[in-house]
Design a protein around this motif. Sequence first.
Motif, PDB file in Angstrom:
ATOM      1  N   GLY A 154      -3.363  13.849   3.802  1.00 54.93           N
ATOM      2  CA  GLY A 154      -2.712  13.734   2.515  1.00 54.93           C
ATOM      3  C   GLY A 154      -3.411  12.682   1.675  1.00 54.93           C
ATOM      4  N   ARG A 155      -3.168  12.689   0.377  1.00 54.53           N
ATOM      5  CA  ARG A 155      -3.847  11.750  -0.526  1.00 54.53           C
ATOM      6  C   ARG A 155      -3.566  10.305  -0.141  1.00 54.53           C
ATOM      7  NH1 ARG A 155      -2.489   9.094  -5.137  1.00 54.53           N
ATOM      8  NH2 ARG A 155      -0.412  10.040  -5.149  1.00 54.53           N
ATOM      9  N   GLN A 156      -2.338   9.992   0.215  1.00 51.43           N
ATOM     10  CA  GLN A 156      -1.973   8.622   0.552  1.00 51.43           C
ATOM     11  C   GLN A 156      -2.607   8.196   1.879  1.00 51.43           C
ATOM     12  OE1 GLN A 156      -1.030   7.513  -2.186  1.00 51.43           O
ATOM     13  NE2 GLN A 156       1.161   7.043  -2.078  1.00 51.43           N
ATOM     14  N   GLU A 157      -2.664   9.110   2.836  1.00 52.46           N
ATOM     15  CA  GLU A 157      -3.285   8.796   4.121  1.00 52.46           C
ATOM     16  C   GLU A 157      -4.775   8.512   3.944  1.00 52.46           C
ATOM     17  OE1 GLU A 157      -0.247  11.790   6.519  1.00 52.46           O
ATOM     18  OE2 GLU A 157      -2.284  12.437   5.968  1.00 52.46           O
ATOM     19  N   LEU A 158      -5.444   9.330   3.135  1.00 50.94           N
ATOM     20  CA  LEU A 158      -6.863   9.133   2.883  1.00 50.94           C
ATOM     21  C   LEU A 158      -7.107   7.799   2.191  1.00 50.94           C
ATOM     22  CD1 LEU A 158      -9.788  10.108   2.880  1.00 50.94           C
ATOM     23  CD2 LEU A 158      -9.294  11.353   0.760  1.00 50.94           C
ATOM     24  N   MET A 159      -6.301   7.491   1.178  1.00 46.77           N
ATOM     25  CA  MET A 159      -6.484   6.235   0.457  1.00 46.77           C
ATOM     26  C   MET A 159      -6.263   5.037   1.375  1.00 46.77           C
ATOM     27  SD  MET A 159      -4.462   4.743  -2.892  1.00 46.77           S
ATOM     28  CE  MET A 159      -4.963   6.128  -3.902  1.00 46.77           C
ATOM     29  N   ALA A 160      -5.242   5.108   2.208  1.00 49.95           N
ATOM     30  CA  ALA A 160      -4.957   3.992   3.116  1.00 49.95           C
ATOM     31  C   ALA A 160      -6.106   3.788   4.100  1.00 49.95           C
ATOM     32  CB  ALA A 160      -3.651   4.245   3.861  1.00 49.95           C
ATOM     33  N   LEU A 161      -6.638   4.882   4.640  1.00 49.77           N
ATOM     34  CA  LEU A 161      -7.768   4.764   5.569  1.00 49.77           C
ATOM     35  C   LEU A 161      -8.998   4.192   4.875  1.00 49.77           C
ATOM     36  CD1 LEU A 161      -7.691   8.014   7.746  1.00 49.77           C
ATOM     37  CD2 LEU A 161      -7.266   5.671   8.496  1.00 49.77           C
ATOM     38  N   HIS A 176      -2.110  -2.806  -2.693  1.00 50.18           N
ATOM     39  CA  HIS A 176      -2.908  -1.949  -3.562  1.00 50.18           C
ATOM     40  C   HIS A 176      -2.200  -0.628  -3.839  1.00 50.18           C
ATOM     41  CE1 HIS A 176      -6.752  -0.509  -5.295  1.00 50.18           C
ATOM     42  NE2 HIS A 176      -6.370   0.670  -4.829  1.00 50.18           N
ATOM     43  N   MET A 177      -1.490  -0.124  -2.835  1.00 52.85           N
ATOM     44  CA  MET A 177      -0.817   1.168  -2.968  1.00 52.85           C
ATOM     45  C   MET A 177       0.616   1.024  -3.462  1.00 52.85           C
ATOM     46  SD  MET A 177      -2.291   3.130   0.446  1.00 52.85           S
ATOM     47  CE  MET A 177      -1.575   4.715  -0.034  1.00 52.85           C
ATOM     48  N   ALA A 178       1.019  -0.204  -3.757  1.00 48.96           N
ATOM     49  CA  ALA A 178       2.366  -0.485  -4.269  1.00 48.96           C
ATOM     50  C   ALA A 178       3.450   0.067  -3.338  1.00 48.96           C
ATOM     51  CB  ALA A 178       2.532   0.087  -5.679  1.00 48.96           C
ATOM     52  N   THR A 179       3.282  -0.263  -2.054  1.00 50.75           N
ATOM     53  CA  THR A 179       4.265   0.185  -1.072  1.00 50.75           C
ATOM     54  C   THR A 179       4.495  -0.936  -0.067  1.00 50.75           C
ATOM     55  OG1 THR A 179       4.836   1.995   0.432  1.00 50.75           O
ATOM     56  CG2 THR A 179       2.546   1.236   0.475  1.00 50.75           C
ATOM     57  N   THR A 180       5.259  -0.664   0.975  1.00 48.34           N
ATOM     58  CA  THR A 180       5.549  -1.678   1.976  1.00 48.34           C
ATOM     59  C   THR A 180       4.478  -1.698   3.057  1.00 48.34           C
ATOM     60  OG1 THR A 180       6.805  -0.179   3.391  1.00 48.34           O
ATOM     61  CG2 THR A 180       8.011  -1.267   1.610  1.00 48.34           C
ATOM     62  N   ASP A 181       4.429  -2.818   3.794  1.00 54.80           N
ATOM     63  CA  ASP A 181       3.481  -2.917   4.899  1.00 54.80           C
ATOM     64  C   ASP A 181       3.727  -1.812   5.921  1.00 54.80           C
ATOM     65  OD1 ASP A 181       2.750  -5.193   3.551  1.00 54.80           O
ATOM     66  OD2 ASP A 181       3.002  -6.556   5.247  1.00 54.80           O
ATOM     67  N   GLN A 182       4.992  -1.548   6.213  1.00 56.56           N
ATOM     68  CA  GLN A 182       5.314  -0.542   7.211  1.00 56.56           C
ATOM     69  C   GLN A 182       4.848   0.849   6.782  1.00 56.56           C
ATOM     70  OE1 GLN A 182       6.478  -1.326  10.224  1.00 56.56           O
ATOM     71  NE2 GLN A 182       6.146   0.830  10.756  1.00 56.56           N
TER      72      GLN A 182
END
Length: 221
Positions: A154-161, A176-182
Amino acid sequence: MTAANAEARSRVRVALVDEHQLLVEGLAARLSGSRSRIDVVAALTSWEALLAHPEFPVDVVVVEYGLEDGVPFDAKLRSLRAANVPAVALSRHGDGPTVHAAVLAGAQAFVAKNESGDELVAAIHDVAAGREHRSLAVQAALDAYANRADPSLGRQELMALQLYAGGRSVHEVAQHMATTDQTAKSYIKRGRRKYRAAGVDLGTKLLLRRHAIREGWIQPD
């Protein structure tokens, strides 16, 4: 032509480059046997030492794929091509992505360090004669890479990696992704799990970084 001259012309002048002194000394001793028809004229631990060596250019260079000297592998091979010298890539890793990356960069042969000395001898003679060399293990790794499954990230998984591979901490990825650490950690874990299911192990930061460089997500240091 005398028998001595014919023998000299049939031998291959080889330079070895690996960051481990003990390994290059051992390889030099193994390859220089009379039956191998190989003369190791340089056994070095740095790329700069090869380019400055009085015997360079040689017939074949055997160079460690993961040599950590700040010079990208493809840049090394461009230098060799300019000198009309073929390369055998030597690596601790014989997985599909690593083999593919080395071959894509221009290595005429790839030999994993867990293969036999006879395999390296055969690879050297093949590339010296202008032929590519693929052992059964290397060809199997290339075939597996070509037929690998799409991880379908998914787009978010790719960006996080990509962010994590670039050296950011999980907390910095989350910021950077404006989300939580978890949540950021979950994206990274899911991405790795999908790659593992597709036959690509990104289970350590080193493996992830190497994959990121091969995929063009990040640039080598």
